[in-house]
Design a protein around this motif. Structure first.
Motif, PDB file in Angstrom:
ATOM      1  N   ASP A 166       1.594  -7.481  -0.049  1.00 51.60           N
ATOM      2  CA  ASP A 166       2.409  -7.373   1.162  1.00 51.60           C
ATOM      3  C   ASP A 166       3.702  -6.645   0.778  1.00 51.60           C
ATOM      4  N   ALA A 167       3.571  -5.333   0.577  1.00 50.25           N
ATOM      5  CA  ALA A 167       4.709  -4.494   0.175  1.00 50.25           C
ATOM      6  C   ALA A 167       5.086  -3.614   1.363  1.00 50.25           C
ATOM      7  N   LYS A 168       6.369  -3.605   1.707  1.00 51.21           N
ATOM      8  CA  LYS A 168       6.840  -2.935   2.920  1.00 51.21           C
ATOM      9  C   LYS A 168       7.980  -1.973   2.591  1.00 51.21           C
ATOM     10  N   VAL A 169       8.106  -0.911   3.384  1.00 47.74           N
ATOM     11  CA  VAL A 169       9.144   0.098   3.152  1.00 47.74           C
ATOM     12  C   VAL A 169       9.924   0.361   4.437  1.00 47.74           C
ATOM     13  N   VAL A 170      11.254   0.288   4.337  1.00 47.63           N
ATOM     14  CA  VAL A 170      12.114   0.759   5.430  1.00 47.63           C
ATOM     15  C   VAL A 170      12.937   1.933   4.915  1.00 47.63           C
ATOM     16  N   ARG A 171      13.217   2.874   5.802  1.00 44.81           N
ATOM     17  CA  ARG A 171      14.052   4.032   5.449  1.00 44.81           C
ATOM     18  C   ARG A 171      15.385   3.878   6.163  1.00 44.81           C
ATOM     19  N   ILE A 172      16.429   3.652   5.384  1.00 41.81           N
ATOM     20  CA  ILE A 172      17.754   3.367   5.934  1.00 41.81           C
ATOM     21  C   ILE A 172      18.521   4.666   6.156  1.00 41.81           C
ATOM     22  N   PHE A 173      19.001   4.849   7.374  1.00 45.42           N
ATOM     23  CA  PHE A 173      19.869   5.986   7.699  1.00 45.42           C
ATOM     24  C   PHE A 173      21.333   5.562   7.533  1.00 45.42           C
ATOM     25  N   ASN A 174      22.245   6.537   7.581  1.00 50.35           N
ATOM     26  CA  ASN A 174      23.670   6.285   7.321  1.00 50.35           C
ATOM     27  C   ASN A 174      24.141   4.953   7.916  1.00 50.35           C
ATOM     28  N   THR A 175      24.608   4.076   7.047  1.00 52.94           N
ATOM     29  CA  THR A 175      25.082   2.756   7.469  1.00 52.94           C
ATOM     30  C   THR A 175      26.535   2.604   7.038  1.00 52.94           C
ATOM     31  N   TYR A 176      27.326   1.946   7.867  1.00 53.54           N
ATOM     32  CA  TYR A 176      28.755   1.785   7.575  1.00 53.54           C
ATOM     33  C   TYR A 176      29.198   0.390   7.979  1.00 53.54           C
ATOM     34  N   GLY A 177      30.386   0.008   7.520  1.00 49.73           N
ATOM     35  CA  GLY A 177      30.943  -1.286   7.884  1.00 49.73           C
ATOM     36  C   GLY A 177      31.866  -1.789   6.788  1.00 49.73           C
ATOM     37  N   PRO A 178      32.455  -2.964   6.964  1.00 50.37           N
ATOM     38  CA  PRO A 178      33.297  -3.551   5.930  1.00 50.37           C
ATOM     39  C   PRO A 178      32.536  -3.705   4.618  1.00 50.37           C
ATOM     40  N   ARG A 179      33.271  -3.586   3.504  1.00 48.25           N
ATOM     41  CA  ARG A 179      32.768  -3.697   2.124  1.00 48.25           C
ATOM     42  C   ARG A 179      32.167  -2.416   1.577  1.00 48.25           C
ATOM     43  N   MET A 180      32.234  -1.319   2.340  1.00 46.63           N
ATOM     44  CA  MET A 180      31.921  -0.033   1.716  1.00 46.63           C
ATOM     45  C   MET A 180      32.955   0.199   0.615  1.00 46.63           C
ATOM     46  N   LEU A 181      32.560   0.916  -0.426  1.00 49.78           N
ATOM     47  CA  LEU A 181      33.519   1.267  -1.476  1.00 49.78           C
ATOM     48  C   LEU A 181      34.423   2.399  -0.983  1.00 49.78           C
ATOM     49  N   GLU A 182      35.718   2.266  -1.232  1.00 50.23           N
ATOM     50  CA  GLU A 182      36.639   3.293  -0.725  1.00 50.23           C
ATOM     51  C   GLU A 182      36.504   4.615  -1.477  1.00 50.23           C
ATOM     52  N   ASN A 183      35.891   4.581  -2.676  1.00 51.85           N
ATOM     53  CA  ASN A 183      35.761   5.810  -3.477  1.00 51.85           C
ATOM     54  C   ASN A 183      34.313   6.290  -3.536  1.00 51.85           C
ATOM     55  N   ASP A 184      33.479   5.909  -2.543  1.00 50.25           N
ATOM     56  CA  ASP A 184      32.057   6.232  -2.665  1.00 50.25           C
ATOM     57  C   ASP A 184      31.712   7.636  -2.159  1.00 50.25           C
ATOM     58  N   GLY A 185      32.707   8.334  -1.577  1.00 52.85           N
ATOM     59  CA  GLY A 185      32.463   9.707  -1.147  1.00 52.85           C
ATOM     60  C   GLY A 185      31.648   9.823   0.113  1.00 52.85           C
TER      61      GLY A 185
END
Length: 313
Positions: A166-185
């Motif tokens: 039971d192996a599943k795959v999701v493809r995540i598109f641009n996600t944002y919100g609190p706790r992003m790294l400020e230097n992640d570019g």
């Protein structure tokens, strides 16, 4: 029914929000992270919770634990971080997938792979459907991430076919919100930090390239819904917000919302940077009954507040 759920990359931006949500639902969470881009402060609010456990571990090495389900989120996801050590990025995606799939196989438990819209590369189809095979440069500077994630998907489907998992795959598109790294570019965090500091907003290219931005709470809901699907549901399924904005529109929106006097500065577009990014989420709507509910303006408010607080520290 309470489950013990392993989240690799559990101290990261998305992983920490997923940990909180699963615990709020009554589950136990084992958070595994090597803290390359994850931060202990992201999960500090869960320390002391009897249903939360954390383990420092690099998933390129095997892991022997007992759990009821696995989310494999471990991998640096922004170009600055995944290009810092591209060999390790590929190893995390590929060897990490092998190790987590091996664990899920031994335990006979479901496993969800956090893949990415980057598997579509610089797409020639718009919006991107799951059936699209993508347009990826296999030897470019982004290939360590793009091809690493593509190979992980290959492994998930081969383990399904070969071992009946039971192996599943999701493809995540641009996600944002609190706790992003400020230097992640990444564009949202970049623009907010620059606007709050009154620095020039750096737009790569002419700003006409598009992105679709999904708030992290919406994404977490989609991940959990995917875990709870029957074993015959494999994906891949796109998770993202189909609302499409040009980079220039995003810059103007953030300048207005922060009250910044920052000016926009245009720079050369990086190699292999996609011109368009928008998910077709028909499959998510039909299979998961999922769709985003938080509009960009609404999601930017707590995100800006988070960065304002961090920069004041």
């Amino acid at each position: 029914m309470s489950r013990r759920i392993l989240i690799t990359g559990g101290a990261g931006f998305i992983g920490s929000h997923l940990s909180e949500r699963l615990i709020a639902m009554g589950n136990e969470v084992l958070c595994v992270d090597n803290y390359f881009t994850g931060r202990r402060e992201n999960i500090a609010g869960l320390f002391g919770n009897p249903r939360f456990e954390t383990l420092r571990h690099d998933i390129t090495f095997p892991l022997y634990v007992e759990v009821d389900a696995i989310f494999n989120l471990a991998c640096p996801a922004s170009p600055i971080h995944y290009q810092f050590d591209p060999v390790q990025t590929t190893k995390t995606s590929v060897m990490g997938a092998i190790n987590m799939l091996g664990l899920a196989k031994r335990l006979k438990v479901p496993i969800v792979q956090a893949s990415t819209s980057e598997v579509y590369g610089d797409p020639q189809q718009h919006p991107q459907q799951e059936s699209y095979w993508g347009n990826v440069n296999p030897i470019g500077p982004r290939a360590c991430y793009d091809e690493g994630k593509r190979c992980a998907e290959t492994l998930f489907f081969d383990y399904r076919r070969q071992h009946g998992m039971d192996a599943k795959v999701v493809r995540i598109f641009n996600t944002y919100g609190p706790r992003m790294l400020e230097n992640d570019g990444r564009v949202v965090s970049n623009f907010i930090v620059q606007a709050l500091k009154g620095e020039p907003i750096t737009v790569f290219g002419d700003g006409s390239q598009t992105r679709s931005f999904c708030y992290v709470d919406d994404l977490v809901e989609g991940l959990i819904k995917m875990l709870d699907t029957p074993p015959e549901v494999s994906g891949p399924i796109n998770l993202g917000n189909p609302g499409e904005f040009t980079i220039r529109q995003l810059a103007e929106k953030i300048i207005a919302m922060t009250g910044s006097k920052a000016k926009v500065e245009y720079r050369n577009l990086p190699e292999d940077d996609p011109k368009m990014r928008k998910p077709d989420i028909t499959k998510a709507q039909n299979v998961l009954g999922w769709g985003p509910t938080i509009a960009l303006d609404k999601g930017l408010e707590p995100t800006i507040a988070y960065f304002r607080k961090r920069l004041a520290q």
